[in-house]
Design an enzyme around this catalytic site. Structure first.
Site, PDB file in Angstrom:
ATOM      1  N   ASP A  19      38.355   4.843  32.210  1.00  0.00           N
ATOM      2  CA  ASP A  19      38.858   5.923  33.054  1.00  0.00           C
ATOM      3  C   ASP A  19      39.871   5.371  34.073  1.00  0.00           C
ATOM      4  OD1 ASP A  19      39.101   8.475  33.978  1.00  0.00           O
ATOM      5  OD2 ASP A  19      37.198   8.500  35.059  1.00  0.00           O
ATOM      6  N   GLY A  78      45.388   7.679  34.658  1.00  0.00           N
ATOM      7  CA  GLY A  78      46.249   8.610  35.404  1.00  0.00           C
ATOM      8  C   GLY A  78      46.386   8.181  36.856  1.00  0.00           C
ATOM      9  N   TRP A 126      45.921   5.218  38.119  1.00  0.00           N
ATOM     10  CA  TRP A 126      46.672   3.946  38.161  1.00  0.00           C
ATOM     11  C   TRP A 126      48.170   4.237  38.142  1.00  0.00           C
ATOM     12  CZ3 TRP A 126      50.247   1.636  34.952  1.00  0.00           C
ATOM     13  CH2 TRP A 126      50.461   0.269  35.111  1.00  0.00           C
ATOM     14  N   ARG A 175      51.750   9.699  33.907  1.00  0.00           N
ATOM     15  CA  ARG A 175      50.392   9.487  33.369  1.00  0.00           C
ATOM     16  C   ARG A 175      50.456   8.785  32.014  1.00  0.00           C
ATOM     17  NH1 ARG A 175      46.122  12.021  35.245  1.00  0.00           N
ATOM     18  NH2 ARG A 175      45.165  12.174  33.186  1.00  0.00           N
ATOM     19  N   HIS A 220      48.488   5.477  30.312  1.00  0.00           N
ATOM     20  CA  HIS A 220      47.787   5.317  29.027  1.00  0.00           C
ATOM     21  C   HIS A 220      48.364   4.122  28.253  1.00  0.00           C
ATOM     22  CE1 HIS A 220      45.514   8.843  29.800  1.00  0.00           C
ATOM     23  NE2 HIS A 220      46.505   9.690  29.674  1.00  0.00           N
ATOM     24  N   SER A 243      37.940  11.903  23.778  1.00  0.00           N
ATOM     25  CA  SER A 243      36.689  12.660  23.635  1.00  0.00           C
ATOM     26  C   SER A 243      36.956  14.040  23.032  1.00  0.00           C
ATOM     27  CB  SER A 243      36.013  12.819  24.999  1.00  0.00           C
ATOM     28  OG  SER A 243      36.680  13.807  25.758  1.00  0.00           O
ATOM     29  N   GLU A 294      36.312  16.604  24.408  1.00  0.00           N
ATOM     30  CA  GLU A 294      36.753  17.460  25.529  1.00  0.00           C
ATOM     31  C   GLU A 294      38.206  17.165  25.931  1.00  0.00           C
ATOM     32  OE1 GLU A 294      33.686  15.802  25.571  1.00  0.00           O
ATOM     33  OE2 GLU A 294      32.811  17.684  24.883  1.00  0.00           O
ATOM     34  N   ASN A 295      38.739  16.018  25.514  1.00  0.00           N
ATOM     35  CA  ASN A 295      40.106  15.658  25.925  1.00  0.00           C
ATOM     36  C   ASN A 295      41.170  16.597  25.349  1.00  0.00           C
ATOM     37  OD1 ASN A 295      39.537  12.046  26.040  1.00  0.00           O
ATOM     38  ND2 ASN A 295      39.475  13.554  27.693  1.00  0.00           N
ATOM     39  N   SER A 313      29.792  11.228  30.777  1.00  0.00           N
ATOM     40  CA  SER A 313      30.836  12.057  30.152  1.00  0.00           C
ATOM     41  C   SER A 313      30.700  12.137  28.629  1.00  0.00           C
ATOM     42  CB  SER A 313      32.238  11.542  30.521  1.00  0.00           C
ATOM     43  OG  SER A 313      32.421  11.593  31.906  1.00  0.00           O
ATOM     44  N   GLU A 361      22.260  -0.713  30.420  1.00  0.00           N
ATOM     45  CA  GLU A 361      22.569  -0.959  31.822  1.00  0.00           C
ATOM     46  C   GLU A 361      23.963  -0.377  32.073  1.00  0.00           C
ATOM     47  OE1 GLU A 361      20.406  -2.282  33.940  1.00  0.00           O
ATOM     48  OE2 GLU A 361      18.992  -2.506  32.286  1.00  0.00           O
TER      49      GLU A 361
END
Ligand code: FPP
Length: 245
Positions: free
Chosen positions: A21, A24, A26, A34, A38, A66, A68-69, A199, A210
């Site tokens: 993650d 954007g 960064w 953006r 990537h 994902s 959802e992306n 997510s 972990e």
């Protein structure tokens, strides 16, 4: 972490999952687009793949795109898909020339619902999987594309029911039918850019992983940052629901 802490190479996670993650953010911090974030994310991924192989990690899983992306603005979805597609072409060129670089000695696998892609593109992905499978199972790189943890569990259950209409399903049945079937669950999941959530990433497999969260954005996630995560992991007591003396 004290400055004297070093990685315990005898206790390296076997499988690490990465939620990449912050591309954007960064980019925004540098007045870049953006999409440039990537692009920088791909370079970070390459460095981390090489480093993980060098230090003896056996399996890495990267959350590339994902389910959802697809909700992102079309221009960004298009850029991510073009980036992925041109990167796959680059890998195919390396395979065909017999000179693999970043993915040298790696078995590349795609996890997610590939049916969203054209037949031609699915053939390319299959080609990469088949050719790199010839490298054996010493180092496995999973690229999660059009991946969602819930969708993966539903897919696994349906696969099982179709093959075994009258049987009750077990945990082992589900684990085997997941896209990661046959691989160990991740010991460590690293999320960059500070958010504290999974997510929809490896929901079933993450039961006892972990989790390490760093504020560093993915393009800045270097092997040194990975060392910090592993040093932190080295200090965890893993109980898997039981007691440890
Ligand atoms: C999240 O950052 C990142 C993604 C949705 C894409 C991750 C993809 C890459 C790093 C490229 C890997 C691609 C290949 C070809 C293997 P974000 O955009 O949500 O960042 P933000 O939260 O700061 O806006």
């Amino acid at each position: 972490m004290s400055t004297n802490d070093t990685v315990n190479y005898a206790n390296i996670p076997v499988h690490i999952g990465f939620i990449m993650d912050g591309n954007g953010r960064w980019a925004k911090a540098r007045n870049l687009l953006r999409t440039q974030g990537h692009n920088a994310g791909v370079e970070a991924l390459e460095k981390i793949v090489r480093h993980c192989r060098d230090i003896g990690v056996r399996c890495v899983t990267f959350y590339v795109f994902s389910t959802e992306n697809w909700l992102r603005p079309k221009a960004e979805v298009d850029h991510l898909m073009n980036l992925f597609s041109s990167y796959m072409d680059k890998i195919i060129k390396e395979i065909n020339s017999g000179k693999m670089k970043t993915f040298k000695d790696s078995s590349i696998r795609f996890i997610g619902d590939m049916s969203a892609f054209s037949d031609d593109f699915q053939e390319k992905l299959k080609y990469i999987e088949e050719k790199t499978a010839e490298n054996g199972n010493e180092f496995i790189v999973n690229l999660a594309v059009n991946y969602g943890g819930r969708a993966e569990i539903i897919h696994a259950v349906n696969e099982f029911i179709n093959a075994n209409p009258n049987k009750l399903i077990t945990e082992t049945d589900i684990s085997e039918k997941l896209y990661t079937g046959g691989l160990p669950d991740p010991d460590l999941i690293i999320r960059t850019a500070g958010e504290s959530r999974l997510s929809n990433f490896l929901l079933w497999q993450a039961s006892y992983s972990e989790i390490y969260i760093t504020p560093v954005c993915w393009p800045d996630f270097t092997p040194d940052e990975l060392a910090k995560a592993i040093i932190d992991y080295n200090k965890r007591t893993r109980k898997f629901g039981g007691l440890v003396e």
